[in-house]
Every structure is written in structure tokens, then in C-alpha cells.
Design a protein around this motif. Structure first.
Motif, PDB file in Angstrom:
ATOM      1  N   ALA A  18      -5.051  -1.598   5.120  1.00 41.08           N
ATOM      2  CA  ALA A  18      -5.868  -2.817   4.976  1.00 41.08           C
ATOM      3  C   ALA A  18      -7.341  -2.568   5.275  1.00 41.08           C
ATOM      4  N   PHE A  24      -2.954   7.955   1.943  1.00 39.41           N
ATOM      5  CA  PHE A  24      -4.346   8.422   1.784  1.00 39.41           C
ATOM      6  C   PHE A  24      -4.972   8.793   3.113  1.00 39.41           C
ATOM      7  N   GLN A  74      -1.342  -1.795  -4.456  1.00 36.49           N
ATOM      8  CA  GLN A  74      -2.469  -0.860  -4.575  1.00 36.49           C
ATOM      9  C   GLN A  74      -1.966   0.478  -5.094  1.00 36.49           C
ATOM     10  N   ASN A  75      -0.646   0.607  -5.218  1.00 43.10           N
ATOM     11  CA  ASN A  75      -0.065   1.880  -5.642  1.00 43.10           C
ATOM     12  C   ASN A  75      -0.120   2.019  -7.157  1.00 43.10           C
ATOM     13  N   THR A 131       0.110  -0.887   4.197  1.00 40.67           N
ATOM     14  CA  THR A 131      -1.298  -0.643   3.862  1.00 40.67           C
ATOM     15  C   THR A 131      -2.148  -0.635   5.128  1.00 40.67           C
ATOM     16  N   GLY A 138       0.823  -1.207   0.000  1.00 40.42           N
ATOM     17  CA  GLY A 138       0.000   0.000   0.000  1.00 40.42           C
ATOM     18  C   GLY A 138       0.853   1.252   0.000  1.00 40.42           C
ATOM     19  N   ALA A 159       5.612   6.150   0.723  1.00 41.93           N
ATOM     20  CA  ALA A 159       5.671   7.364   1.559  1.00 41.93           C
ATOM     21  C   ALA A 159       7.107   7.878   1.639  1.00 41.93           C
ATOM     22  N   SER A 201       9.376   1.284   9.446  1.00 39.99           N
ATOM     23  CA  SER A 201       9.089   1.686   8.071  1.00 39.99           C
ATOM     24  C   SER A 201       9.547   0.595   7.101  1.00 39.99           C
TER      25      SER A 201
HETATM   26  P1  OAD Z   1      -3.485   4.273   3.458  1.00 39.29           P
HETATM   27  O1  OAD Z   1      -3.169   5.715   3.398  1.00 39.29           O
HETATM   28  O2  OAD Z   1      -4.868   3.882   3.812  1.00 39.29           O
HETATM   29  O3  OAD Z   1      -2.522   3.550   4.500  1.00 39.29           O
HETATM   30  C1  OAD Z   1      -1.126   3.713   4.462  1.00 39.29           C
HETATM   31  C2  OAD Z   1      -0.506   2.808   5.503  1.00 39.29           C
HETATM   32  O4  OAD Z   1       0.899   2.928   5.396  1.00 39.29           O
HETATM   33  C3  OAD Z   1      -0.871   3.140   6.946  1.00 39.29           C
HETATM   34  O5  OAD Z   1      -1.280   1.953   7.615  1.00 39.29           O
HETATM   35  C4  OAD Z   1       0.442   3.662   7.536  1.00 39.29           C
HETATM   36  O6  OAD Z   1       0.609   3.327   8.909  1.00 39.29           O
HETATM   37  C5  OAD Z   1       1.469   2.943   6.680  1.00 39.29           C
HETATM   38  N1  OAD Z   1       2.767   3.621   6.557  1.00 39.29           N
HETATM   39  C6  OAD Z   1       3.038   4.939   6.555  1.00 39.29           C
HETATM   40  N2  OAD Z   1       4.351   5.159   6.344  1.00 39.29           N
HETATM   41  C7  OAD Z   1       4.928   3.947   6.196  1.00 39.29           C
HETATM   42  C8  OAD Z   1       6.255   3.492   5.944  1.00 39.29           C
HETATM   43  N3  OAD Z   1       7.272   4.347   5.789  1.00 39.29           N
HETATM   44  N4  OAD Z   1       6.471   2.161   5.840  1.00 39.29           N
HETATM   45  C9  OAD Z   1       5.461   1.272   5.992  1.00 39.29           C
HETATM   46  N5  OAD Z   1       4.182   1.647   6.228  1.00 39.29           N
HETATM   47  C10 OAD Z   1       3.921   2.954   6.333  1.00 39.29           C
HETATM   48  O7  OAD Z   1      -3.024   3.658   2.060  1.00 39.29           O
HETATM   49  P2  OAD Z   1      -3.471   2.265   1.396  1.00 39.29           P
HETATM   50  O8  OAD Z   1      -3.623   1.211   2.418  1.00 39.29           O
HETATM   51  O9  OAD Z   1      -2.539   2.025   0.280  1.00 39.29           O
HETATM   52  O10 OAD Z   1      -7.360   3.326  -3.511  1.00 39.29           O
HETATM   53  O11 OAD Z   1      -4.895   2.637   0.821  1.00 39.29           O
HETATM   54  C11 OAD Z   1      -5.563   1.686   0.058  1.00 39.29           C
HETATM   55  C12 OAD Z   1      -6.332   2.365  -1.047  1.00 39.29           C
HETATM   56  O12 OAD Z   1      -7.143   3.416  -0.482  1.00 39.29           O
HETATM   57  C13 OAD Z   1      -5.477   3.088  -2.076  1.00 39.29           C
HETATM   58  O13 OAD Z   1      -4.965   2.243  -3.070  1.00 39.29           O
HETATM   59  C14 OAD Z   1      -6.456   4.068  -2.667  1.00 39.29           C
HETATM   60  C15 OAD Z   1      -7.125   4.552  -1.396  1.00 39.29           C
HETATM   61  O14 OAD Z   1      -8.423   5.006  -1.547  1.00 39.29           O
HETATM   62  C16 OAD Z   1      -8.066   3.946  -4.476  1.00 39.29           C
HETATM   63  O15 OAD Z   1      -8.006   5.140  -4.647  1.00 39.29           O
HETATM   64  C17 OAD Z   1      -8.935   3.040  -5.279  1.00 39.29           C
END
Ligand code: OAD
Length: 263
Positions: free
Chosen positions: A204, A41, A114-115, A202, A29, A34, A244
Motif C-alpha cells: 500500500a 517487489f 495491481q498484479n 499489498t 498486491g 507470492a 498469508s
Molecule cells: P510489494 O512488494 O510492495 O508488497 C507486497 C506485500 O505483500 C507486502 O506488504 C508483504 O508483506 C505482503 N505479502 C508477502 N507475502 C504474502 C502472502 N503470502 N500473503 C499476503 N501478503 C503477503 O507489492 P505491491 O504492494 O503489489 O507496480 O506493489 C505495488 C506495485 O509496486 C506493483 O504493482 C508494482 C510495484 O512497483 C508497478 O510496477 C507499476
């Protein structure tokens, strides 16, 4: 965050699982990107936190009038200008590079991302399914074929598919839009094949993506979660790395190379 020795132990446990697996699959995700400067998001600086979650009617609007949908996308480009600029300026970070290393080492069979930022490809990963599409592509809504966005002429809207004449749309999947069939099929196939599941960066909470690790887990497949924050999957994970992706994935690669995970 873990204390250092706790983090080391989690990295060691993850490397051990990866050394043992013959078909590891990762769900990725926004957290992975980041550290390349692309906002996530959700959470404090998240895109949806700032702009509000998109409505679910985008897909309906496209189907009602694809030309008007394209015109609106062109006219309102500014709304996502910062996000798009961040993607355009981003470069793969050590987390992306480590995932490509893991694939080259034969330790990671497939990435479901998902990216939409193309950074896995730029890092050198080959086996990728982009469940939410790719920002640099367009997709035909009839036959599903894809083309590069920059090669599409926008002087007549909507652009038409050179293969079948169907309407083209950005490949990125909107809220309410069905996941492209080919991508969804591959996600289920990989979920059925895997004997280890990594969940990286993600929250999730978006389906169907968040469902794949749960499905694998129900078959007894171990999960490894890499995320500084807790998620709904944390309780299911065999190994949780509270750090991270840019720090932990290269550490797993190093551990595998050193061979200590076999001990
Ligand atoms: P989110 O923004 O929902 O979640 C990002 C996750 O990354 C969070 O759980 C953070 O804790 C974690 N995080 C932040 N920095 C990090 C790092 N350096 N290393 C590891 N983890 C870190 O993003 P997604 O889960 O990708 O879809 O969101 C899923 C979908 O929601 C996206 O693909 C998008 C969005 O709506 C669509 O637009 C269809």
C-alpha cells in the motif's frame, strides 16, 4: 503472526463483515501471488530490492521514440527473465481460488489488482480491474484497445493498433506512465460503490492504488487487511489478519460456507 486463537477470531470477524456486505471490493498486491512463486517487489527477496526501483523516464522514452523503446525492451529482456519466467510458470494458489469462490458466492463484487500475472482470471474471477495492466496484453496508446501480446508482430517496430493505427505498448504500466483511463475510472467507481474493502497482500505504498481503501474508509466503509506484515493501512483496518493470503482467504470461505459468521 497471530496466535492461533487470535487468527481464528480475525477470520471469523472478516467472514462476518463479508456476510453483511452487499458490495465488497478487494485491492490486491503481489503478496497474493507470492505463494504461486512470483516474487514481490519490496522486502528481502523483492524484485526492486534486488534490481533497484525502475527510473521514471520509461514513459518519456516511449513517447520520444516508440520504436527504440520496443527494441530496448526486446534487447534487455534478460533483465526481467527470472521474473517473467516465474509468472509464466505460476499457477493460481488457494488465495486466488478463494477469491474466485467469494465472487461466485456473491460475497465479493470486484477485484482491483495491481498484479499483471493473469492469475485471477485463471482462478475463475470475472470482475477484475488490472490497474497496472496485464503481462500478456498490449495496449494502444491512442484508443486504449488491447490485444494479445503473442498475436502482435514485432518484425516492424513499433507495432501499430489494428483499430486506429496508434502505437501499441505492453499493457503493463511503467513507472511514470498514467494509469489507463478505463481502469482508473472503474477503480473509482468500485471505490464509490463498495460497502466493504479488502486489502490483500499489498504494501500500500504505490498510488493511486493505495488511495482507494483510504477513500472508502473516509466514507465509513470497513477495511479488512490480509498481510503478514504491517502496512500504512493497518491502523485504518477494522479487521487485520496477520497471515498469508493463501491461508486466510480459504479459511474465510470455509467460515462463510459453514454459516457460523451469521451468529
Ligand atoms: P510489494 O512488494 O510492495 O508488497 C507486497 C506485500 O505483500 C507486502 O506488504 C508483504 O508483506 C505482503 N505479502 C508477502 N507475502 C504474502 C502472502 N503470502 N500473503 C499476503 N501478503 C503477503 O507489492 P505491491 O504492494 O503489489 O507496480 O506493489 C505495488 C506495485 O509496486 C506493483 O504493482 C508494482 C510495484 O512497483 C508497478 O510496477 C507499476
Amino acid at each position: 503472526m497471530h496466535q492461533r486463537d487470535e487468527l481464528d477470531r480475525a477470520i471469523e470477524a472478516a467472514a462476518r463483515e463479508m456476510a453483511r456486505a452487499s458490495h465488497a471490493v478487494a485491492l490486491v498486491g503481489a503478496g497474493l501471488s507470492a505463494e504461486s512463486g512470483i516474487p514481490t517487489f519490496r522486502g528481502g527477496e523483492g524484485l526492486w530490492t534486488k534490481l533497484g526501483e525502475p527510473t521514471f523516464d520509461g514513459w518519456e522514452l516511449f513517447n520520444e521514440d516508440p520504436a527504440a523503446w520496443w527494441q530496448r525492451a526486446i534487447d534487455f529482456k534478460e533483465e526481467f527473465a527470472d521474473f517473467n519466467r516465474a509468472i509464466d510458470e505460476a499457477r493460481p494458489n488457494p488465495g486466488h481460488l478463494a477469491m474466485a469462490d467469494l465472487e461466485a458466492m456473491g460475497r465479493l463484487a470486484h477485484v482491483i489488482t495491481q498484479n499483471i500475472d493473469n492469475l485471477h482470471q485463471r482462478a475463475g474471477s470475472r470482475h477484475i480491474t488490472e490497474i497496472h495492466g496485464n503481462r500478456y496484453l498490449v495496449r494502444c496508446m491512442s484508443c486504449g484497445s488491447r490485444d494479445r501480446l503473442e498475436s502482435v508482430r514485432l518484425d516492424r517496430l513499433p507495432p501499430l493498433c489494428p483499430e486506429c493505427g496508434g502505437f501499441m505498448k505492453n499493457d503493463t504500466v511503467m513507472f511514470g506512465e498514467p494509469i489507463p483511463e478505463d481502469a482508473l475510472r472503474e477503480c473509482y467507481r468500485q471505490t464509490a460503490l463498495c460497502d466493504l474493502f479488502l486489502v490483500v497482500g499489498t504494501s500500500a505504498v504505490v498510488y493511486p492504488a493505495a488511495e482507494f481503501p483510504v477513500m472508502a474508509c473516509r466514507r465509513g466503509v470497513p477495511l479488512i487487511e490480509i498481510n503478514p506484515e504491517e502496512t500504512p493501512l493497518s491502523g485504518l483496518a477494522e479487521v487485520v489478519i496477520r497471515a498469508s493470503a493463501g491461508e486466510s482467504l480459504p479459511a474465510i470461505v470455509e467460515r462463510l460456507k459453514a454459516g457460523t459468521s451469521r451468529s
